[in-house]
Scaffold this motif. Structure first.
Motif, mmCIF file in Angstrom:
data_model
loop_
_atom_site.group_PDB
_atom_site.id
_atom_site.type_symbol
_atom_site.label_atom_id
_atom_site.label_comp_id
_atom_site.label_asym_id
_atom_site.label_seq_id
_atom_site.Cartn_x
_atom_site.Cartn_y
_atom_site.Cartn_z
ATOM 1 N N VAL A 164 0.833 -1.206 0.000
ATOM 2 C CA VAL A 164 0.000 0.000 0.000
ATOM 3 C C VAL A 164 0.868 1.256 0.000
ATOM 4 C CG1 VAL A 164 -1.690 1.302 1.337
ATOM 5 C CG2 VAL A 164 -1.921 -1.175 1.128
ATOM 6 N N LEU A 165 1.905 1.281 0.847
ATOM 7 C CA LEU A 165 2.785 2.445 0.904
ATOM 8 C C LEU A 165 3.536 2.644 -0.404
ATOM 9 C CD1 LEU A 165 4.234 2.131 4.522
ATOM 10 C CD2 LEU A 165 2.565 3.789 3.683
ATOM 11 N N THR A 166 3.977 1.546 -1.051
ATOM 12 C CA THR A 166 4.697 1.643 -2.324
ATOM 13 C C THR A 166 3.803 2.237 -3.405
ATOM 14 O OG1 THR A 166 6.073 -0.259 -1.732
ATOM 15 C CG2 THR A 166 5.957 0.339 -4.056
ATOM 16 N N ILE A 167 2.568 1.749 -3.468
ATOM 17 C CA ILE A 167 1.637 2.272 -4.475
ATOM 18 C C ILE A 167 1.379 3.750 -4.232
ATOM 19 C CG2 ILE A 167 -0.736 2.126 -5.324
ATOM 20 C CD1 ILE A 167 -0.645 -0.866 -4.793
ATOM 21 N N MET A 168 1.175 4.119 -2.964
ATOM 22 C CA MET A 168 0.936 5.530 -2.653
ATOM 23 C C MET A 168 2.165 6.373 -2.991
ATOM 24 S SD MET A 168 -1.099 5.139 0.981
ATOM 25 C CE MET A 168 -1.148 6.921 1.211
ATOM 26 N N ALA A 169 3.367 5.849 -2.716
ATOM 27 C CA ALA A 169 4.592 6.601 -3.001
ATOM 28 C C ALA A 169 4.775 6.787 -4.504
ATOM 29 C CB ALA A 169 5.796 5.888 -2.396
ATOM 30 N N VAL A 170 4.504 5.749 -5.294
ATOM 31 C CA VAL A 170 4.642 5.850 -6.753
ATOM 32 C C VAL A 170 3.670 6.886 -7.304
ATOM 33 C CG1 VAL A 170 4.301 4.595 -8.906
ATOM 34 C CG2 VAL A 170 5.553 3.525 -7.045
ATOM 35 N N ILE A 171 2.425 6.821 -6.848
ATOM 36 C CA ILE A 171 1.434 7.793 -7.332
ATOM 37 C C ILE A 171 1.835 9.202 -6.918
ATOM 38 C CG2 ILE A 171 -0.967 8.504 -7.110
ATOM 39 C CD1 ILE A 171 -1.707 5.596 -6.755
ATOM 40 N N TRP A 172 2.255 9.375 -5.676
ATOM 41 C CA TRP A 172 2.667 10.700 -5.207
ATOM 42 C C TRP A 172 3.858 11.210 -6.005
ATOM 43 C CZ3 TRP A 172 7.226 12.437 -2.939
ATOM 44 C CH2 TRP A 172 7.187 13.732 -2.410
ATOM 45 N N GLY A 173 4.835 10.329 -6.264
ATOM 46 C CA GLY A 173 6.011 10.738 -7.033
ATOM 47 C C GLY A 173 5.662 11.143 -8.446
ATOM 48 N N ALA A 174 4.782 10.360 -9.096
ATOM 49 C CA ALA A 174 4.400 10.686 -10.475
ATOM 50 C C ALA A 174 3.662 12.008 -10.536
ATOM 51 C CB ALA A 174 3.537 9.551 -11.044
ATOM 52 N N LEU A 175 2.722 12.195 -9.626
ATOM 53 C CA LEU A 175 1.975 13.451 -9.612
ATOM 54 C C LEU A 175 2.878 14.636 -9.288
ATOM 55 C CD1 LEU A 175 -1.311 12.335 -7.813
ATOM 56 C CD2 LEU A 175 -0.974 12.778 -10.248
ATOM 57 N N THR A 176 3.797 14.450 -8.358
ATOM 58 C CA THR A 176 4.724 15.531 -8.001
ATOM 59 C C THR A 176 5.609 15.908 -9.176
ATOM 60 O OG1 THR A 176 4.744 14.785 -5.692
ATOM 61 C CG2 THR A 176 6.542 16.208 -6.398
ATOM 62 N N TYR A 177 6.123 14.893 -9.880
ATOM 63 C CA TYR A 177 6.984 15.153 -11.037
ATOM 64 C C TYR A 177 6.211 15.900 -12.121
ATOM 65 C CZ TYR A 177 9.636 14.285 -15.302
ATOM 66 O OH TYR A 177 10.300 14.433 -16.491
ATOM 67 N N TYR A 178 5.014 15.461 -12.414
ATOM 68 C CA TYR A 178 4.199 16.110 -13.448
ATOM 69 C C TYR A 178 3.860 17.546 -13.046
ATOM 70 C CZ TYR A 178 0.141 17.281 -16.294
ATOM 71 O OH TYR A 178 -0.738 17.899 -17.124
#
Length: 489
Positions: A16-30
Motif C-alpha cells: 500500500v505504501l509503495t503504491i501511494m509513493a509511486v502515485i505521489w512521485g508521479a503526480l509531483t513530477y508532473y
C-alpha cells in the motif's frame, strides 16, 4: 523460513505504501514540470513589464531633474538609466524565432529612450531649454511606444503559448481521468490482495473449525491438514497431534472399559456360583416343612388368612427354586402368578386392583419358568407401591393362529422412550434394581433364547400414559437351545 502472519501484514502495508509513493512521485513530477514551464512563461511577462516600468520611471526622473536639477535627482536619473539598460539586457534573452522582428524593434526603442535621455541632459547642461524640452517630449513619446510594444509582445506571447495553456487544461482533464482509473485499479488490486491475505488466514481457521466440529462428533480418524506456511500450519499440526493423543486416550479408555466389563461379568459369575453353592447347601425340604408347620399352627389358632398366606409363600418359594432352569406351561405360570398376587394383596389390600381375562384353551403353551411373575412384580413396584391410592393391573391371555398373546398392563407413570429402547434391547432399565425378582432384562433374554426368535415382546408406553407389556408366545419352538432340567416340558 516460514512467512508469519505478522510478515504478511507488513507485506500488505509495504504494498500500500509503495503504491501511494509511486502515485505521489508521479503526480509531483508532473506538477513540478508544469509549474516550471508556467513559471518560465510568467518570468517572460514580468521581464517585459520591467522594461515598461523602467521607462516610465526614467522619464519621471528626467522630468524631476529638469524641474529641479539637484545632485540627488541626478543620482535617481542615473539609477533609472541603469535600470533601463538592465531591462534591455533581460528582454534580449526573450528573443526567439516567433518574436525576432518585434523584439528587435523593442530593443531599438529602449536604446532610443536611453539616447534621448542623454541628449536631454546634454541640452540641459548647455542651457538650451528649447532643445532639452523637445528631446524630453521625444523621450516621453518613446516611453509610450515602449509600453505599447510591451503589450504587443505580451499579446504575441499569449498567442504563442495558447496551445501550452490549452495543453495544461487538457492534461489536467486527462490527469483526472488517469487518477480515476488509477483509483479503480488500485482499489481492485488491493481488494484482490486483501482477499488473498484474508483467505490465507480465514481458510485455515475454517479448516480448524470444521475439524473441531468433527472432533466434537467423535470423529477422531480424520487427519487435520492446513496448506499454509505460517502460524496456522503450526497450530493445525498441534491440533492434529492433540487429535491423535485424544484418539489414543479414547482407545485406551475403551480397552479399560472392556476389561472392567469383563472383570465385572467375571465377578457376577463368581457371585452367582457362590449363591448357587449357598443355595445347594440349604435344605429346601426343611424350609418348606417349617412353613407348612407354621401354616397348620396358624390354622389351628384360627388365623386362616395367615395360614393361606404362608401356603402361598411356600408354593412360590418351591416354584422359584425348582423352575428357574426348565420350561413350564402357561398354566403353571398363571397359577404361581395368582399366588404372587394373593401375597401382594395381603400387603396392599384394596390399593392393588388386579383384573384378569384368560382364555383357558391356550394355557398348554410352553415358556421359560419365572416369566410372568417378574413382569407383574415390576408393575406392582412402579404402578401400585409409590401411589397412595394404589393402581390397577390387567392381565390378559388370548389365543391366536400361531401365537398366544399375553398382555400385562398397568395405569402407572409410564416409561420414557429411551428406557423402552433399552428394555427391548435386553438391557436393564435404571429402576430395575428395585425388583426382588430375576429382572426384566433376564426375562427378555430367556424368552428369545427359548424360542430362538427376536420378536417375542413389545412395550407400549409413554410418560404419564401407563405401560403395556405384550408377550407373543409361539405355539411351537424353533430351537431346543434353551437348557432345561430333567423334567422339562
Amino acid at each position: 523460513m516460514t512467512t508469519s502472519i505478522q510478515k504478511k501484514i507488513w507485506i500488505l502495508a509495504s504494498v500500500v505504501l509503495t503504491i501511494m509513493a509511486v502515485i505521489w512521485g508521479a503526480l509531483t513530477y508532473y506538477n513540478q514540470k508544469t509549474q516550471d514551464r508556467y513559471n518560465d512563461i510568467l518570468q517572460r511577462y514580468l521581464r517585459m513589464n520591467e522594461a515598461t516600468v523602467a521607462s516610465q520611471q526614467l522619464v519621471a526622473s528626467l522630468n524631476n531633474y529638469l524641474l529641479s536639477p539637484t545632485t540627488d535627482r541626478l543620482a535617481q536619473l542615473q539609477a533609472g538609466r541603469d535600470a533601463m539598460l538592465r531591462a534591455k539586457s533581460e528582454a534580449s534573452r526573450l528573443r526567439n524565432a516567433d518574436n525576432d522582428f518585434e523584439m528587435s524593434s523593442y530593443l531599438h526603442l529602449i536604446d532610443s529612450l536611453v539616447e534621448t535621455t542623454d541628449r536631454t541632459l546634454l541640452f540641459h547642461d548647455l542651457k538650451d531649454a528649447e532643445a532639452s524640452g523637445r528631446t524630453f517630449s521625444e523621450a516621453t513619446r518613446i516611453s509610450k511606444y515602449i509600453s505599447e510594444m510591451t503589450l504587443a509582445l505580451i499579446d504575441k506571447e499569449l498567442k504563442t503559448y495558447e496551445r501550452f495553456y490549452r495543453g495544461i487544461i487538457e492534461q489536467s482533464e486527462a490527469l483526472k481521468r488517469l487518477g480515476l482509473w488509477l483509483l479503480l485499479l488500485i482499489t481492485f488490486s488491493l481488494a484482490l490482495f486483501a482477499y488473498w491475505f484474508s483467505s490465507s488466514i480465514t481458510k485455515p481457521v475454517f479448516t480448524l473449525i470444521q475439524a473441531a466440529k468433527e472432533l466434537s462428533r467423535g470423529r477422531f480418524d480424520l487427519k487435520i491438514e492446513v496448506a499454509s506456511n505460517d502460524e496456522m500450519s503450526f497450530l493445525a499440526k498441534m491440533f492434529d497431534r492433540m487429535r491423535i493423543n485424544i484418539n489414543h486416550l479414547f482407545l485406551e479408555i475403551q480397552e479399560k472399559a472392556q476389561l472392567e466389563k469383563e472383570l465385572q461379568q467375571s465377578k457376577l459369575l463368581l457371585q452367582e456360583s457362590q449363591l448357587r453353592s449357598l443355595q445347594s447347601q440349604i435344605n429346601p425340604h426343611f424350609l418348606f416343612n417349617t412353613l407348612d408347620t407354621i401354616s397348620k399352627k396358624a390354622y389351628l389358632e384360627g388365623s386362616e388368612e395367615t395360614s393361606d398366606l404362608l401356603v402361598n409363600v411356600a408354593s412360590l418359594l418351591r416354584y422359584n427354586l425348582k423352575r428357574l432352569d426348565r420350561s413350564v406351561t402357561l398354566y403353571d405360570e398363571v397359577r404361581v402368578l395368582q399366588q404372587y398376587i394373593e401375597i401382594q394383596k395381603a400387603r396392599f389390600s384394596e390399593r392393588l386392583r388386579f383384573h384378569t381375562d384368560i382364555d383357558d384353551s391356550c394355557l398348554h403353551v410352553q415358556l421359560p419358568g419365572l416369566t410372568l411373575q417378574p413382569i407383574v412384580e415390576n408393575a406392582v413396584i412402579h404402578a401400585v407401591e409409590p401411589r397412595e391410592d394404589g393402581g390397577v393391573i390387567w392381565f390378559r391371555v388370548a389365543d391366536g393362529p400361531e401365537r398366544v398373546t399375553v398382555e400385562i398392563e398397568d395405569d402407572g407413570p409410564g416409561i420414557a422412550p429411551s428406557v423402552v429402547e433399552r428394555m427391548l434391547e435386553g438391557l436393564s432399565p435404571e429402576a430395575e434394581s428395585h425388583s426382588t425378582g430375576i429382572g426384566f432384562a433376564n426375562v427378555v433374554k430367556r424368552l428369545r433364547l427359548f424360542y430362538a426368535v427376536e420378536d417375542v415382546l413389545d412395550i407400549e408406553s409413554g410418560v404419564g400414559a401407563g405401560t403395556k407389556i405384550v408377550l407373543k408366545l409361539p405355539k411351537t419352538r424353533r430351537s431346543e437351545a434353551y437348557v432345561q432340567g430333567p423334567d422339562r416340558g
